[in-house]
Design a protein around this motif. Structure first.
Motif, short mmCIF file in Angstrom:
data_model
loop_
_atom_site.label_atom_id
_atom_site.label_comp_id
_atom_site.label_asym_id
_atom_site.label_seq_id
_atom_site.Cartn_x
_atom_site.Cartn_y
_atom_site.Cartn_z
N PRO A 172 35.71 39.46 -19.43
CA PRO A 172 34.47 38.68 -19.49
C PRO A 172 34.63 37.51 -20.45
CG PRO A 172 34.26 40.67 -20.78
CD PRO A 172 35.59 40.76 -20.10
N PRO A 173 33.87 36.46 -20.30
CA PRO A 173 33.92 35.34 -21.24
C PRO A 173 33.29 35.79 -22.54
CG PRO A 173 32.06 35.09 -19.78
CD PRO A 173 32.80 36.31 -19.32
N PRO A 174 33.62 35.11 -23.66
CA PRO A 174 32.99 35.51 -24.92
C PRO A 174 31.48 35.33 -24.83
CG PRO A 174 34.21 33.44 -25.15
CD PRO A 174 34.51 33.97 -23.80
N LEU A 175 30.74 36.29 -25.36
CA LEU A 175 29.28 36.19 -25.32
C LEU A 175 28.79 34.94 -26.05
CD1 LEU A 175 27.91 39.79 -25.86
CD2 LEU A 175 28.00 38.42 -23.78
N GLN A 176 29.61 34.51 -27.03
CA GLN A 176 29.24 33.33 -27.80
C GLN A 176 29.03 32.12 -26.90
OE1 GLN A 176 27.72 32.23 -30.48
NE2 GLN A 176 29.19 33.18 -31.86
N ARG A 177 29.72 32.09 -25.79
CA ARG A 177 29.59 30.94 -24.89
C ARG A 177 28.16 30.84 -24.38
NH1 ARG A 177 32.71 29.83 -19.21
NH2 ARG A 177 31.75 27.79 -18.88
N GLU A 178 27.60 31.99 -24.07
CA GLU A 178 26.22 32.03 -23.62
C GLU A 178 25.29 31.50 -24.72
OE1 GLU A 178 25.03 35.81 -21.62
OE2 GLU A 178 23.46 35.78 -23.13
N ASN A 179 25.51 31.95 -25.95
CA ASN A 179 24.69 31.48 -27.08
C ASN A 179 24.75 29.97 -27.21
OD1 ASN A 179 24.22 34.10 -27.59
ND2 ASN A 179 25.36 34.21 -29.51
N ARG A 180 25.97 29.44 -27.14
CA ARG A 180 26.13 27.99 -27.29
C ARG A 180 25.40 27.26 -26.17
NH1 ARG A 180 26.73 28.60 -32.07
NH2 ARG A 180 28.73 29.22 -32.94
N LEU A 181 25.44 27.80 -24.99
CA LEU A 181 24.74 27.14 -23.88
C LEU A 181 23.23 27.16 -24.10
CD1 LEU A 181 26.87 28.25 -20.83
CD2 LEU A 181 26.38 25.90 -21.52
N TYR A 182 22.71 28.27 -24.61
CA TYR A 182 21.27 28.30 -24.90
C TYR A 182 20.92 27.26 -25.96
CZ TYR A 182 19.90 32.33 -22.12
OH TYR A 182 19.60 33.17 -21.08
N GLN A 183 21.80 27.15 -26.99
CA GLN A 183 21.52 26.16 -28.03
C GLN A 183 21.56 24.75 -27.45
OE1 GLN A 183 24.64 27.55 -30.61
NE2 GLN A 183 23.20 28.50 -32.05
N ALA A 184 22.54 24.51 -26.60
CA ALA A 184 22.66 23.19 -25.99
C ALA A 184 21.45 22.90 -25.10
CB ALA A 184 23.95 23.12 -25.17
N ASP A 185 21.03 23.91 -24.36
CA ASP A 185 19.87 23.78 -23.49
C ASP A 185 18.65 23.38 -24.29
OD1 ASP A 185 17.44 25.32 -22.03
OD2 ASP A 185 18.97 24.79 -20.56
N TRP A 186 18.54 23.99 -25.46
CA TRP A 186 17.44 23.71 -26.36
C TRP A 186 17.48 22.23 -26.79
CZ3 TRP A 186 14.01 27.43 -26.62
CH2 TRP A 186 13.04 27.42 -27.61
N LEU A 187 18.68 21.77 -27.14
CA LEU A 187 18.83 20.36 -27.54
C LEU A 187 18.43 19.44 -26.38
CD1 LEU A 187 22.24 20.35 -29.46
CD2 LEU A 187 19.92 20.62 -30.38
N LEU A 188 18.75 19.86 -25.20
CA LEU A 188 18.47 19.08 -24.00
C LEU A 188 16.96 18.96 -23.80
CD1 LEU A 188 20.59 18.08 -22.01
CD2 LEU A 188 20.25 20.14 -20.66
N GLY A 193 32.95 27.86 -32.27
CA GLY A 193 32.86 28.18 -33.69
C GLY A 193 31.60 27.65 -34.35
N ILE A 194 31.07 26.54 -33.87
CA ILE A 194 29.88 25.96 -34.50
C ILE A 194 28.86 25.60 -33.44
CG2 ILE A 194 31.03 25.06 -36.56
CD1 ILE A 194 31.34 22.42 -35.19
N ASP A 195 27.61 25.47 -33.86
CA ASP A 195 26.58 25.18 -32.86
C ASP A 195 26.69 23.72 -32.41
OD1 ASP A 195 24.31 23.42 -34.11
OD2 ASP A 195 24.89 24.84 -35.67
N PRO A 196 26.18 23.42 -31.23
CA PRO A 196 26.43 22.10 -30.64
C PRO A 196 25.83 20.94 -31.44
CG PRO A 196 25.09 23.49 -29.17
CD PRO A 196 25.53 24.35 -30.31
N LYS A 197 24.78 21.21 -32.20
CA LYS A 197 24.20 20.11 -32.97
C LYS A 197 25.14 19.74 -34.13
CE LYS A 197 19.87 19.43 -35.30
NZ LYS A 197 18.49 19.89 -35.35
N LEU A 198 25.67 20.76 -34.79
CA LEU A 198 26.61 20.51 -35.87
C LEU A 198 27.87 19.85 -35.30
CD1 LEU A 198 27.44 20.79 -38.80
CD2 LEU A 198 28.14 23.14 -38.35
N ALA A 199 28.30 20.31 -34.15
CA ALA A 199 29.50 19.74 -33.54
C ALA A 199 29.30 18.25 -33.26
CB ALA A 199 29.81 20.47 -32.23
N TRP A 200 28.12 17.91 -32.78
CA TRP A 200 27.85 16.49 -32.51
C TRP A 200 27.82 15.71 -33.82
CZ3 TRP A 200 23.88 13.26 -34.09
CH2 TRP A 200 23.84 11.99 -33.46
#
Ligand code: SF4
Lengths: 404, 476
Positions: free
Chosen positions: A266-282, A304-311
């Motif tokens: 399975p893909p890392p569960l973290q990927r799902e978390n990051r997508l939810y965070q990104a969705d939120w930013l969207l 490793g880091i949330d998408p806002k910090l990454a940006w």
């Protein structure tokens, strides 16, 4: 409730658990009064949490896990060897009312494998909702997953009783839909989304009731080779074109009876978390898909880091931001500052020039925000945002955090 | 120094009286000692303080007070009075200053109480007991952190108004008999809370809805702290669920990918292809079973006439009389249509007559049921039925009477007086499949003729209507 019904409940709840939608929010406040049962509060209530950290808000079950179709990612596909069961309309009604009266749930989320025909299946689901509402005055939440291949008249009937309709797209690209759900058709699914959206908009204008809590969908992540960027592009389109309320992301999870076409791991569960965070930013922070994707590499978000910090780390020249002067848009882009903290800052700074100590009371994410901020008594020394080790300094403990 | 003693629990009234009196005397917060002591929440009233004039506070302050008095912190009244004092002395917008230490502290108390209320809404579980009258009685035990028993009552009354229930807590109890809410003293945990089979079913549900591949007990405990578990029957299963999760996942990963057992796509494809009703009679049964998509309507009014009729006439929607009789075109407009057809030399019995919308839409005014035109959204809702119906009848010509029918058939707004005459209808099936389309004809609805004011005007319009029908018959 006899043994046989409990047994069926076990099978048909197990079969429904891979659907990520669980929320009971968005319905207009109402109640069933002296003759009926239940109420909705608008916000939705999680009545319990399971050891996977996900909430139990609705009775989430399938009407049946028999299915004519053979979608590869699905445990209920016809070629799988799982145990099968089937509820009657009356049984689902009985379970919903019984659990609701014990304050275990906010309502019902009903989905189904496709039996006999899509129309027949959709009609049974609609009948559950109709019986609950009309014969029992049930005012709790009802979410029906529509069968996209069903006739439009049935989906319109369903919308009369449900608070929310959802139509699962499951796979982000037409290409993988073809490969994994050979008998399904992306065009049909989107046509139904369009139809439902049109009806929702009309009903709102005409003050009628039709799926008042909107529609949502689910995308499975990690079963195919789609990148995060293409997943988010799909979401962006769904929000814009079909007015979806929510897109749920479900990290593909190993299922018993897996098909040999699927990835073993399975893909890392973290990927799902990051997508939810990104969705939120969207949806709430004014980011574009392009900006979010630029924070990662090769179309994948940084795990490793949330998408806002990454940006922010890739756009250091835009920082530090003066909390006493910056506009809302820019404050929203500061890592660690949520929308609520930003609104508090905006209202508090009308009365005083904010110092670090004040900010500590306004936001709980100050530790992360610090390098990106200027306050009345604080200016990051020597351009902290230029320090190469900034990422390391910020990630270590927070990478343990999980969204749920 | 003033000493003010309030009731145990959330004494909003006592606090309000005290504030009035203190504010009237311009007593500074430093000069007040707040204590809590008088009997419990639902016991005897504390001796009434003499009253002062009402104090006007911003709404947000009033709301904050209402919540914070429920908190268990013994300092809550002192903090609230300091807030009131500052607001009354010039700091009207004090609550906007979230960075102010007092505001910040009160906001945290407010949040704690709200969370407690929310958790009680969520984690309280009723158990069913047989009641004397043969029905069911529901009982629950819960241990809130703060004095929120009264604050949660409205939620449970509204949600479970039709049930008889009791909620017991160490801070007071509530009893609802379907009519009246009674409050009672603190209670002890009842030792015989027996569970029925629904509790057993719920436990099975809870176990089954858990995905072992995602086990994350930390996240669970953050939202559902241990202290609540004792009252939730389902939590008994948690230890075993967590313990067995790794083994279950391992087993799934090790299992060989399943060999497809049977693959017969034909069946699925056939099921999709063959699901629309395959006869007019079946379609009509479906329409009769369906809920009206407009408000009103006692029954669906189906189309009438022979399948294969050369002409199908489509009206707007059934009226009052049609709704009662369940037949199309029997009211005043229908009679006018019959007369006009006769005059045009067309046999009504050879036509297929139906409506764009199958249900009567009306509002009740006293005894009268006033007809309401369907909205364009409602017309669209019915389009699938109309197109499927015409698909069975297969007329050579479809005549639209009035704007609603023309909208339903063409899918766009049509100005009847300007566009009357032949028109191609696209005939798209409601399900998105493209049909052949229909030769169409647009004219006015007979009810329009009934509404014309002058005799002269009406006669002329009726003659034009008859001429239209004659033209249409010639086209068919
Ligand atoms: S149609 Fe639905 S239930 Fe059936 S196999 Fe596909 S996803 Fe599963």
């Amino acid at each position: 409730m006899d043994d046989a019904l409990i047994e069926k409940l076990g099978i048909l709840a197990d079969a429904a658990k891979y659907d990520a939608s669980c929320a009971s929010s968005g319905a207009k406040p109402r109640s069933g009064g002296k003759e009926g049962l239940g109420s909705t509060t608008g916000a939705g209530i999680c009545h319990a949490y399971t050891p996977d950290g996900r909430c139990v808000s609705l009775l989430k079950i399938l009407l049946t896990n028999h299915c004519l179709f053979d979608c590869v990612y699905c445990i209920n596909r016809r070629s799988s060897n799982v145990r099968r069961a089937r509820f009657t309309v009356a049984e689902v009604v009985e379970l919903t009312l019984g659990f609701y009266k014990r304050n275990c749930i906010e309502g019902l989320f009903l989905s189904s494998g496709i039996i006999r025909s899509p129309d027949h299946t959709m009609e049974q689901m609609m009948l559950v909702a109709r019986t609950l509402r009309r014969d029992h005055g049930f005012a709790g939440y009802i979410h029906l997953k529509t069968i996209p291949e069903a006739s439009p008249w049935l989906i319109e009937q369903a919308g009369l009783w449900a608070d929310r309709l959802s139509i699962n797209l499951e796979l982000p690209t037409d290409h993988s839909l073809k490969a994994f759900a050979p008998e399904k058709n992306g065009g049909t699914i989107k046509a139904v989304m369009g139809q439902v959206n049109e009806r929702i908009v009309e009903a709102k204008e005409e003050r009628r009731r039709f799926s008042p809590a909107g529609q949502s969908t689910q995308l499975i992540v990690g079963a195919d080779d789609a990148t995060d960027r293409s997943v988010l592009e799909t979401s962006g389109t769904l929000y814009q074109r079909y007015g979806l309320r929510r897109v749920y992301y479900s990290a593909f999870s190993p299922i018993p009876e897996a098909s040999s076409v699927l990835p073993v791991k399975p893909p890392p569960l973290q990927r799902e978390n990051r997508l939810y965070q990104a969705d939120w930013l969207l949806r709430y922070y004014g980011f574009t898909v392009e900006e979010i994707a630029s924070g990662g590499e090769g179309g994948m978000l940084d795990l490793g880091i949330d998408p806002k910090l990454a940006w922010a780390l890739k756009n250091r020249e835009r920082f530090p931001v003066d909390v006493n002067r910056a506009d809302r848009e820019m404050l929203l882009r500061v890592p660690g500052l949520g929308a609520r903290a930003v609104d508090k800052i905006l209202s508090a700074r009308r009365h005083t020039r904010l110092r670090m100590e004040d900010l500590g009371r306004l936001s709980s994410g100050l530790r992360r925000a610090r390098p990106f901020l200027i306050a009345a008594d604080y200016h990051p020394v020597g351009g902290l945002t230029d320090r190469l080790d900034l990422r390391q300094r910020l990630v270590t403990p927070s990478s343990q955090l999980s969204l749920f | 120094m003033h000493t003010i003693t309030l009731r145990e629990g959330a004494d909003l009234d006592g606090f309000r009286r005290a504030v009035r009196r203190l504010a009237a005397a311009r007593t500074a917060p430093e000069a007040v000692l707040w204590s809590v002591g008088a009997p419990s929440l639902f016991g005897d009233e504390a001796p009434a303080l003499e009253n002062g004039p009402p104090v006007f506070l911003p709404q947000a302050v009033g709301q904050l007070i209402e919540t914070v008095v429920c908190h268990g912190d013994p300092e809550r009244y002192a903090l609230l009075y300091r807030l009131v004092w500052r607001v009354l002395n010039g700091e009207r917008a004090l609550l906007d200053q979230h960075a102010d230490p007092l505001v910040h502290r009160l906001e945290r108390l407010d949040k704690a109480v709200r969370r407690d209320i929310h958790k009680m809404h969520a984690f309280l579980r009723f158990r069913a007991l047989p009641a004397l009258d043969g029905g069911e009685r529901y009982i629950a035990w819960f241990e809130p952190d703060h004095h929120i028993v009264e604050a949660v009552a409205p939620f449970f009354v509204e949600r479970f108004e039709s049930m008889v229930w009791t909620i017991l807590t160490p801070k007071g109890s509530l009893h609802w008999d379907r009519h009246r809410l009674m409050t009672g003293p603190p209670a002890e945990r009842p030792d015989s809370l027996t569970d029925d089979r629904f509790a057993e079913g719920w436990l099975r549900y809870y176990e089954s809805t858990f995905n072992p591949a995602r086990v994350n007990p930390t996240a669970m405990r953050a939202e559902m702290p241990r202290k609540y578990w004792a009252n939730m029957p389902e939590t008994a299963a948690i230890p075993a669920m967590v313990r067995s999760a790794p083994a279950r996942v391992q087993a799934m990963l090790e299992a060989e990918a399943a060999i497809p057992r049977r693959r017969m796509p034909e069946k699925a494809v056939a099921a999709m292809a063959k699901q629309a009703p395959d006869s007019l009679a079946e379609l009509n049964r479906l329409i009769q079973r369906s809920e009206p998509l407009v408000p009103g309507a006692t029954q669906a009014v189906l189309g009438e006439g022979p399948e294969g009729a050369a002409i199908a006439i489509v009206g707007e929607q059934p009226g009052d009389q049609e709704d009662r009789e369940g037949r199309p075109f029997v009211g005043p407009a229908g009679q006018l249509l019959t007369a006009a057809l006769e005059e045009a030399g067309v046999d009504r019995g050879g036509l297929y007559l139906t409506n764009a919308v199958k249900h009567f839409k009306f509002v009740q005014r006293g005894k009268r049921r006033i007809h309401q035109s369907p909205t364009s959204g409602e017309v669209k809702h019915y389009r699938w039925w109309l197109m499927t119906e015409l698909g069975f009848v297969r007329p050579r010509l479809v005549v639209a009477l009035g704007a609603t029918a023309a909208l339903a058939l063409s899918g766009r707004p049509v100005s009847v007086l300007r566009e009357r005459g032949p028109m191609a209808f696209d005939g798209r099936n409601g399900d998105g499949r493209n049909g052949d389309g229909w030769n169409g004809f647009v004219t006015v609805h007979p009810s329009y003729l009934l509404r014309l004011p002058g005799d002269e005007e009406r006669r002329r319009a009726q003659a034009e209507f008859v001429a239209d029908l004659r033209r249409a018959a010639a086209l068919a």
